[in-house]
Design an enzyme around this catalytic site. Structure first.
Site, mmCIF file in Angstrom:
data_model
loop_
_atom_site.group_PDB
_atom_site.id
_atom_site.type_symbol
_atom_site.label_atom_id
_atom_site.label_comp_id
_atom_site.label_asym_id
_atom_site.label_seq_id
_atom_site.Cartn_x
_atom_site.Cartn_y
_atom_site.Cartn_z
ATOM 1 N N GLY A 22 4.949 3.196 1.680
ATOM 2 C CA GLY A 22 5.967 2.767 2.650
ATOM 3 C C GLY A 22 6.078 4.342 3.306
ATOM 4 O O GLY A 22 5.582 5.255 2.898
ATOM 5 N N GLY A 23 6.736 4.268 4.477
ATOM 6 C CA GLY A 23 7.130 5.457 5.118
ATOM 7 C C GLY A 23 8.442 5.418 5.675
ATOM 8 O O GLY A 23 9.307 4.389 5.563
ATOM 9 N N LYS A 61 1.934 -3.083 8.636
ATOM 10 C CA LYS A 61 3.271 -2.428 8.582
ATOM 11 C C LYS A 61 4.354 -3.381 9.041
ATOM 12 O O LYS A 61 4.319 -3.929 10.302
ATOM 13 C CB LYS A 61 3.111 -1.117 9.340
ATOM 14 N N LEU A 78 0.735 -1.173 0.039
ATOM 15 C CA LEU A 78 -0.065 -0.093 0.136
ATOM 16 C C LEU A 78 0.926 1.289 -0.038
ATOM 17 O O LEU A 78 0.498 2.407 -0.503
ATOM 18 C CB LEU A 78 -0.797 -0.063 1.334
ATOM 19 N N ASP A 121 6.064 13.150 12.959
ATOM 20 C CA ASP A 121 6.173 12.963 11.606
ATOM 21 C C ASP A 121 4.604 13.246 10.810
ATOM 22 O O ASP A 121 4.389 12.449 10.140
ATOM 23 C CB ASP A 121 6.573 11.576 11.120
ATOM 24 N N PHE A 178 9.023 4.371 8.422
ATOM 25 C CA PHE A 178 9.163 3.239 9.535
ATOM 26 C C PHE A 178 9.120 1.921 8.856
ATOM 27 O O PHE A 178 9.172 0.830 9.720
ATOM 28 C CB PHE A 178 8.131 3.424 10.486
ATOM 29 N N GLY A 179 8.526 1.878 7.802
ATOM 30 C CA GLY A 179 8.629 0.483 7.047
ATOM 31 C C GLY A 179 7.547 0.393 5.984
ATOM 32 O O GLY A 179 6.627 1.401 5.921
ATOM 33 N N SER A 180 7.404 -0.473 5.258
ATOM 34 C CA SER A 180 6.425 -0.811 4.162
ATOM 35 C C SER A 180 5.122 -1.318 4.581
ATOM 36 O O SER A 180 5.152 -1.938 5.800
ATOM 37 C CB SER A 180 6.974 -1.908 3.292
ATOM 38 N N VAL A 181 4.087 -0.846 3.966
ATOM 39 C CA VAL A 181 2.667 -1.246 4.596
ATOM 40 C C VAL A 181 1.967 -2.091 3.528
ATOM 41 O O VAL A 181 2.064 -1.931 2.201
ATOM 42 C CB VAL A 181 1.941 -0.129 4.881
#
Ligand SMILES: *[C@@H]1O[C@H](CO)[C@@H](O)[C@H](O)[C@H]1NC(C)=O
Ligand SMILES: *[C@@H]1O[C@H](CO)[C@@H](O)[C@H](O)[C@H]1NC(C)=O
Ligand SMILES: *[C@@H]1O[C@H](CO)[C@@H](O)[C@H](O)[C@H]1NC(C)=O
Ligand SMILES: *[C@@H]1O[C@H](CO)[C@@H](O)[C@H](O)[C@H]1NC(C)=O
Ligand SMILES: *[C@@H]1O[C@H](CO)[C@@H](O)[C@H](O)[C@H]1NC(C)=O
Ligand SMILES: *[C@@H]1O[C@H](CO)[C@@H](O)[C@H](O)[C@H]1NC(C)=O
Ligand SMILES: *[C@@H]1O[C@H](CO)[C@@H](O)[C@H](O)[C@H]1NC(C)=O
Ligand SMILES: *[C@@H]1O[C@H](CO)[C@@H](O)[C@H](O)[C@H]1NC(C)=O
Ligand SMILES: *[C@@H]1O[C@H](CO)[C@@H](O)[C@H](O)[C@H]1NC(C)=O
Ligand SMILES: *[C@@H]1O[C@H](CO)[C@@H](O)[C@H](O)[C@H]1NC(C)=O
Ligand SMILES: *[C@@H]1O[C@H](CO)[C@@H](O)[C@H](O)[C@H]1NC(C)=O
Length: 808
Positions: A510-511, A530, A508, A626, A513-516
């Site tokens: 990423g950010g 996540k 969906l 963030d 902190f990691g992929s979703v």
């Protein structure tokens, strides 16, 4: 006898001092040492304002003493300068620092000179040493010209303090460099140094062992160093680079004059800037290179570096630290050695495939390697292994097309990548046959147990894990929903989530902190899973943190349903938001469904409510850290929900990550992020303000213009708002002017208040909610000065997009 005299003398001086309260008394807070005085034992010199103190200190658990300068008034002993870095003394009562022959000299227990300022000076009783409030120790002679004979600022150790010059003196041909300590217990010069590049490039560089450069500041362009664009946003320090025929140097000052700040060349090989937070800790808010594994040879020979786990260094399988003591002190440079030596003569004779003792290679997957010794063109990859086997000094090989890469001797600079980075390669490292045991003779060892499973206990552990898996597997084949834990959170099994997300196939987004990934639970609930990167916390701490986040429930916050914590895997399971994140609606293709002004206003108001809840209504105040459109999710009714809250704390306040996103573009980050002061909820208010302008304009706050420079929309928007210009002109053209003028004005004014430099001027989230609800009025705000700075610096800034920043 001499001891007795000394003690008597000290007593007399002490009593005299008590009686006269004069400031010549060393050990009682005097800032000056005269020719008739000395520093010995626990005596110290204290600068006039009580900021710095000089005396003998003992680093960590070491038994050695050094003369050093440290901050007097902070709880954590922080040494900024050391005189006798390489020559410690063992008895500080028998050693003394005094003025001798016009110099400042350190005598050890045997009255032998072990350190001296070494200046040409007349042996005069008028020579004295003063410790100043800026941390500078100055040797002076009032009857001499120039008065200053020597100063510690010209001879820095590993710390660079405000007001001290770091550079090159063309007249004395001396280059001041910061040199790291060897480790936390040994201030002797270590392997890393920062210095001015004397070849005339007007840049600083970090060197390994005095020669190999691995970081540069880029050239000074009159305002900033080119590779350090964040300097352009800094409102809290004054920087100055001076170059002329006599000298070239860089100097900095803290604008408020009381924040304690320092740069250090750290034992980690990084240059770091730290500020003291009132809550008793040093805040390291800037470091270069940003990643630990970017420091060459950091883990030593046969060590492997991993930026996403602690400790950063591990020994390869089959190796152990050369010195466990240094390893424990986080000094990894000594590297690792084989547990069992490779016995070439005998083992190369073992050619029988089925022979247990045949020498083998351990396979390391997803690795970055460097500097192979040889590249050999071969017909088949099978040839590589035997080629390496044949040469006793071959330590590793890797396949490369139709050839192979061969390493001879020490293996250096190996970096292990994490699961979600797949750019790594495979390396085969030679081990003694006995390292593999004799039980597995059918297949090559495929493990990449890098030093984590060390020793024979590892074998047992692996066995036990296998047993557990074998026993439990059949039961959990499809059912495994998991167990209820504290509150309403569900603990999922990794395999269950793997199934639910179809092996993490539908990403969906990423950010930081990691992929979703999208997933469907057994009961058909759609969720977002996540995969967290770089969680350095242990299992227990993680669960505590998560259960706190789990208790936070609000209609405008994304709900956490559960988590998974298995081994190093950490996943979070959230409610799925069908309309995705706000950025795609605000900045996406403008043809289809444009968010109407009414919707935008409602989103802003509800977001504010969600953040107000986070800041002020939870048991522990949570600062999001963030806030940006990517983290605002929209449900089926376009009701906004703030996501990713609480995660900043979970992964530690990773300032280097903040910096990588900040490079070249201020974006959503408040100026205090770069200043090293404590972050408060007002940092979120700043980001929220930047977002409000994005609601209005339907464009990103920073956009590269045709010539590659950055245009920072909020600067313009703020000036239009404050100067009473036409706020309609700021409106997203796709709204075609359809907006309530009063609401628009209100939003623009609130936004300007939110982005004030001084956080005390920014409204709280609670006040913002009230303003947006129309309950309280909002006045015309002042112009935020940092935006002016930004506008001034604009032409010097290069734009770094998200894609280029996320790579490092
Ligand atoms: C040390 O010297 C200073 C100045 O030279 C003088 O003022 C002071 O009285 C002397 N102290 C002692 C203890 O002799
Ligand atoms: C010093 O030694 C003690 C006991 O041996 C140990 O607990 C402590 O962690 C050590 N401190 C440092 C800084 O190494
Ligand atoms: C030293 O610290 C105390 C408490 O933190 C503070 O009240 C005092 O003003 C400080 N003194 C100086 C000289 O900084
Ligand atoms: C110190 O003095 C000696 C003798 O006068 C001279 O040779 C030397 O160059 C001087 N050193 C410095 C650094 O001035
Ligand atoms: C650093 O360089 C010196 C020579 O300049 C060399 O003797 C020493 O072995 C080097 N240190 C390491 C760790 O390679
Ligand atoms: C350093 O001084 C020399 C003369 O001593 C001069 O020729 C040279 O240009 C100076 N270097 C710089 C960088 O100014
Ligand atoms: C360089 O040093 C000389 C001698 O001290 C001085 O006369 C001159 O003004 C200095 N030049 C600069 C640019 O500071
Ligand atoms: C900080 O100190 C400098 C020099 O000591 C002084 O000129 C300046 O006015 C001070 N700034 C503040 C904010 O106190
Ligand atoms: C090789 O093996 C033989 C017999 O196992 C042993 O006697 C000899 O010492 C070994 N050679 C070396 C160099 O270890
Ligand atoms: C092993 O390789 C090294 C480096 O290429 C070479 O110098 C050495 O002679 C080789 N040894 C043997 C036994 O082939
Ligand atoms: C193999 O290695 C050589 C030398 O390092 C390199 O130039 C070449 O691109 C590599 N080939 C492949 C297919 O990776």
């Amino acid at each position: 006898m001499e001891m007795k005299n000394n003690q008597l003398y000290m007593l007399v001086v002490f009593l005299l001092c008590l009686f006269l309260k004069n400031h010549f008394c060393v050990g009682l807070g005097a800032d000056t040492m005269f020719a008739n005085q000395s520093v010995s034992g626990d005596q110290t010199i204290v600068s006039a304002g009580g900021v710095f103190e000089l005396g003998f200190f003992k680093p960590g658990n070491s038994s050695n003493y050094y003369i050093g300068i440290w901050y007097k008034n902070i709880s954590e002993r922080t040494v900024v300068w050391v005189a006798n870095r390489e020559k410690p003394v063992s008895d500080r009562f028998l050693s003394a620092l005094r003025i001798s022959h016009g110099n400042l000299v350190l005598f050890d227990e045997s009255k032998i000179t072990i350190w001296s300022t070494n200046v040409n000076s007349t042996d005069s009783s008028t020579v004295h040493a003063v410790l100043q409030d800026n941390g500078n120790l100055v040797l002076k002679n009032e009857n001499h010209s120039p008065k200053i004979l020597w100063e510690s600022f010209d001879h820095p150790a590993h710390t660079w303090l405000p007001g001290s010059k770091l550079g090159y003196n063309n007249r004395t041909k001396s280059n001041q460099r910061l040199i790291s300590w060897k480790n936390s217990e040994d201030p002797a010069p270590g392997l890393y140094s920062l210095e001015l590049d004397t070849s005339g490039t007007n840049s600083y560089k970090i060197l390994w062992n005095g020669s190999k450069s691995y970081w540069t500041s880029g050239a000074w362009n009159g305002k900033i160093f080119e590779m350090v664009p964040e300097m352009g946003f800094n409102l809290f320090f004054n920087f100055q680079y001076v170059t002329n025929a006599n000298e070239s140097y860089f100097v900095y000052y803290v604008k408020d004059n009381f924040t304690m700040s320092r740069f250090i060349m750290d034992v980690s090989g990084q240059i770091k800037q730290l500020s003291w937070l009132p809550k008793d800790s040093w805040n390291s808010f800037w470091s270069q290179p940003p990643q630990q594994c970017g420091v060459p040879n950091f883990c030593g020979a046969f060590g492997i570096c991993n930026d996403k786990s602690l400790p950063f260094c591990n020994c390869l399988m089959g190796f152990e630290p050369k010195s466990q003591h240094f390893w424990d002190l986080k000094d990894y440079s000594g590297g690792c050695r084989r547990k069992t030596n490779v016995n070439c003569e005998n083992e190369s004779l073992l050619t029988n495939e089925n022979d247990d003792r045949k020498q083998r290679f351990v396979e390391l997957r997803n690795i970055i390697y460097k500097d192979p010794k040889l590249y050999v063109q071969l017909g088949s990859s099978a040839g590589c292994e035997s080629m390496c086997l044949k040469n006793c000094s071959c330590t590793a090989y890797a396949l490369n097309g139709s050839g192979c890469l061969i390493w001879i001797g020490d293996l250096l600079n190996l970096i292990e990548l994490s699961q979600d980075e797949t750019t790594g390669k495979t390396l085969y490292v030679r081990l003694a046959a006995s390292e593999f045991g004799s039980s597995r003779n059918d297949e090559k060892n495929r493990g990449i147990y890098i030093g984590v499973f060390v020793g024979s206990a590892a074998g047992l552990a692996v066995f036990l894990v296998l047993v557990v898996i074998l026993i439990w597997r059949p039961k959990n084949k499809t059912v495994g929903t998991g167990i209820e834990v504290e509150g309403s959170l569900v603990a999922f099994e990794y395999r269950y989530l793997q199934n639910a997300t179809n092996n993490f196939s539908e990403r969906l987004g990423g950010g930081g902190f990691g992929s979703v990934f999208k997933g469907t639970l057994q009961d058909s609930t759609v969720v977002a899973v996540k995969q967290l990167q770089s969680v350095n916390q242990g299992e227990k701490q993680f669960r505590t943190e998560i259960s706190t986040i789990g208790t936070i429930q609000h209609v405008n916050l994304v709900r956490l349903r559960g988590f998974c914590s298995e081994g190093t895997r950490r996943l979070l399971v959230y409610d799925y938001m069908p309309n995705g994140s706000l950025d795609s609606h605000l900045f996406g293709e403008k043809n289809s469904n444009i968010l109407s002004w009414k919707t935008r206003y409602q989103i802003a108001l509800r977001m504010a409510r969600g953040l107000f809840y986070l800041h002020e209504k939870c048991r522990d105040c949570i600062i999001h850290c963030d806030i940006k459109p990517e983290n605002i999710l929209l449900d089926a009714e376009f009701c906004p929900k703030v996501g990713d809250f609480g995660l900043a704390k979970l992964v530690g306040r990773d300032f280097s990550r903040v910096l990588t996103t900040m490079r070249g573009t201020r974006g959503y980050l408040a100026p205090e992020w770069i200043s090293g002061v404590a972050i408060t909820p007002k940092a979120d208010v700043y980001s929220f303000g930047i977002m409000l302008f994005e609601f209005v304009s339907g464009r990103r706050n920073s956009e590269p213009s045709a010539d590659g420079k950055v245009a920072f929309f909020p600067s313009w928007a703020a000036s239009v708002t404050i100067d009473g210009g036409d706020v309609q002109s700021l409106l997203d053209p796709s709204l075609e002017g359809n907006a309530d003028l009063e609401e628009l004005t209100r939003v623009c004014r609130v936004a300007c208040w939110c982005i004030q430099d001084d956080e005390t001027r920014r409204p709280s989230m609670g006040q913002i909610v009230q303003i947006l609800e129309g309950i309280i009025d909002v006045k015309v705000p002042p112009f935020p000065r940092s935006l002016r700075v930004f506008v001034d610096n604009q032409e010097t800034l290069v734009f770094f997009g998200e894609s280029s920043s996320s790579q490092s």
